[in-house]
Each structure stands twice: as structure tokens, then as C-alpha cells.
Design a protein around this motif. Sequence first.
Motif, PDB file in Angstrom:
ATOM      1  N   PRO A  39       1.884  -0.160  -0.752  1.00 12.23           N
ATOM      2  CA  PRO A  39       0.931   0.249   0.288  1.00 12.23           C
ATOM      3  C   PRO A  39       1.556   0.246   1.681  1.00 12.23           C
ATOM      4  O   PRO A  39       2.511  -0.484   1.958  1.00 12.23           O
ATOM      5  CB  PRO A  39      -0.172  -0.815   0.192  1.00 12.23           C
ATOM      6  CG  PRO A  39      -0.072  -1.337  -1.202  1.00 12.23           C
ATOM      7  CD  PRO A  39       1.402  -1.298  -1.528  1.00 12.23           C
ATOM      8  N   ALA A  40       1.002   1.061   2.538  1.00 10.79           N
ATOM      9  CA  ALA A  40       1.388   1.125   3.948  1.00 10.79           C
ATOM     10  C   ALA A  40       0.158   0.748   4.776  1.00 10.79           C
ATOM     11  O   ALA A  40      -0.972   0.806   4.276  1.00 10.79           O
ATOM     12  CB  ALA A  40       1.869   2.530   4.300  1.00 10.79           C
TER      13      ALA A  40
ATOM     14  N   PHE B  91      -3.585   2.201   1.352  1.00  6.65           N
ATOM     15  CA  PHE B  91      -3.163   1.338   0.255  1.00  6.65           C
ATOM     16  C   PHE B  91      -2.893   2.127  -1.014  1.00  6.65           C
ATOM     17  O   PHE B  91      -2.307   1.628  -1.953  1.00  6.65           O
ATOM     18  CB  PHE B  91      -4.217   0.253  -0.010  1.00  6.65           C
ATOM     19  CG  PHE B  91      -4.040  -0.935   0.885  1.00  6.65           C
ATOM     20  CD1 PHE B  91      -3.290  -2.025   0.464  1.00  6.65           C
ATOM     21  CD2 PHE B  91      -4.574  -0.954   2.152  1.00  6.65           C
ATOM     22  CE1 PHE B  91      -3.096  -3.107   1.293  1.00  6.65           C
ATOM     23  CE2 PHE B  91      -4.393  -2.032   2.993  1.00  6.65           C
ATOM     24  CZ  PHE B  91      -3.643  -3.120   2.556  1.00  6.65           C
ATOM     25  N   THR B  92      -3.343   3.368  -1.046  1.00  6.61           N
ATOM     26  CA  THR B  92      -3.158   4.189  -2.234  1.00  6.61           C
ATOM     27  C   THR B  92      -2.073   5.220  -1.964  1.00  6.61           C
ATOM     28  O   THR B  92      -2.309   6.204  -1.267  1.00  6.61           O
ATOM     29  CB  THR B  92      -4.478   4.892  -2.615  1.00  6.61           C
ATOM     30  OG1 THR B  92      -5.495   3.910  -2.731  1.00  6.61           O
ATOM     31  CG2 THR B  92      -4.328   5.641  -3.922  1.00  6.61           C
ATOM     32  N   ARG B  93      -0.903   4.944  -2.490  1.00  8.66           N
ATOM     33  CA  ARG B  93       0.225   5.862  -2.318  1.00  8.66           C
ATOM     34  C   ARG B  93       0.871   6.079  -3.683  1.00  8.66           C
ATOM     35  O   ARG B  93       0.904   5.177  -4.510  1.00  8.66           O
ATOM     36  CB  ARG B  93       1.277   5.262  -1.381  1.00  8.66           C
ATOM     37  CG  ARG B  93       0.766   4.955   0.007  1.00  8.66           C
ATOM     38  CD  ARG B  93       1.814   4.246   0.844  1.00  8.66           C
ATOM     39  NE  ARG B  93       2.993   5.099   1.033  1.00  8.66           N
ATOM     40  CZ  ARG B  93       4.248   4.645   1.053  1.00  8.66           C
ATOM     41  NH1 ARG B  93       4.508   3.363   0.877  1.00  8.66           N
ATOM     42  NH2 ARG B  93       5.258   5.469   1.243  1.00  8.66           N
ATOM     43  N   ALA B  94       1.397   7.279  -3.898  1.00  7.54           N
ATOM     44  CA  ALA B  94       2.094   7.575  -5.147  1.00  7.54           C
ATOM     45  C   ALA B  94       3.069   8.724  -4.928  1.00  7.54           C
ATOM     46  O   ALA B  94       2.908   9.536  -4.010  1.00  7.54           O
ATOM     47  CB  ALA B  94       1.100   7.940  -6.239  1.00  7.54           C
ATOM     48  N   SER B  95       4.076   8.757  -5.762  1.00  7.93           N
ATOM     49  CA  SER B  95       5.011   9.873  -5.768  1.00  7.93           C
ATOM     50  C   SER B  95       5.153  10.345  -7.208  1.00  7.93           C
ATOM     51  O   SER B  95       4.649   9.718  -8.139  1.00  7.93           O
ATOM     52  CB  SER B  95       6.361   9.462  -5.175  1.00  7.93           C
ATOM     53  OG  SER B  95       6.948   8.440  -5.952  1.00  7.93           O
ATOM     54  N   GLY B  96       5.832  11.451  -7.365  1.00  5.69           N
ATOM     55  CA  GLY B  96       5.993  12.015  -8.701  1.00  5.69           C
ATOM     56  C   GLY B  96       7.418  12.460  -8.948  1.00  5.69           C
ATOM     57  O   GLY B  96       8.193  12.667  -8.011  1.00  5.69           O
TER      58      GLY B  96
END
Length: 158
Positions: A79-80, A84-89
Amino acid sequence: MPGTEIRPARPEELETVAGLRWRWVAERDGPPPGVERDRFVREFAAWARQHAATHRCLVLVRDGAVIGMGFLALTPRVPAPYTFTRASGDVQCVYVVPEARDTGLGGRLIQGLLDLAAELGLERVTVHSSSRAVAAYQRHGFAVSPCLLQTVLLPPAR
């Protein structure tokens, strides 16, 4: 292209997807020695079902037959302060059968994976590409990054 669609793989198609993965490896390296194709297909399909939440599979279907596949692997990020909801692919295992290549279908599959990434709100998407496919990924906005570093870890000797 009429009769062609890109969509999420259906559970009953995962054996076909596994067969494409087998075909791709055999095409590139020759048939894997000591590995039974039917066993691989069963175990791969079970793996894909078990990991469906973190590895989204899209298929390329032409006239009812699965002729391509691609996975979008999802990774939660730390989280930043602003969210708080972060994602990468990470785009993985994009494959189109040889008889359907060089017709733009691989590009449509890549775009489908990027559209899925956008729907999921991912911050960034990476890919580890074969040299043959680099230009296709670049046409879809991928670029070499001087900040993305990697190391290759070899499995322990047996």
C-alpha cells in the motif's frame, strides 16, 4: 475478424489451454523428455483452476475452437499513503497456433489482456517476451524500461 473472439477461458477449456502450452514448449524445445503429455494436461488444468484468482486466462476462439491463449498474472503491491489497494500484472504464456500467426490475432490477444488489466485497475503490466514477439508488444505500448531489473534464479541442481 468474423468468427473470432477473445474471452475468459471456460473451466471446460482449460485442458485445451494446457494442450496449447504443451504444444508451445514442444515447438520451441522439442517434446519434453520424461513428461507424459496427458499427465501435464491434467495437472496444468488443475493448476489453472486452483490459481484462477491470480492468473486470469483469456482464450482466442475461432469458429468455436481455442487457437490461442494468454494469462495475466496479478500481483498485489505494498500500500501507498494515497491508496491501500494496489496491484500490477504480468502477461504470461501468450500463444497463437502457428497456422493462425501473422494475422493480427496475437495483437488482439495482447490487447485483450491489457483491457483486462485496465478493468482490474492495475498500475502497470510487464511482459518477458520472446524476441519474435517484442514488436507486437511494442505496438501495444510496451517499452524497455531502464528501471525494471531482473535476475534469473536457476533451480537447485538435482
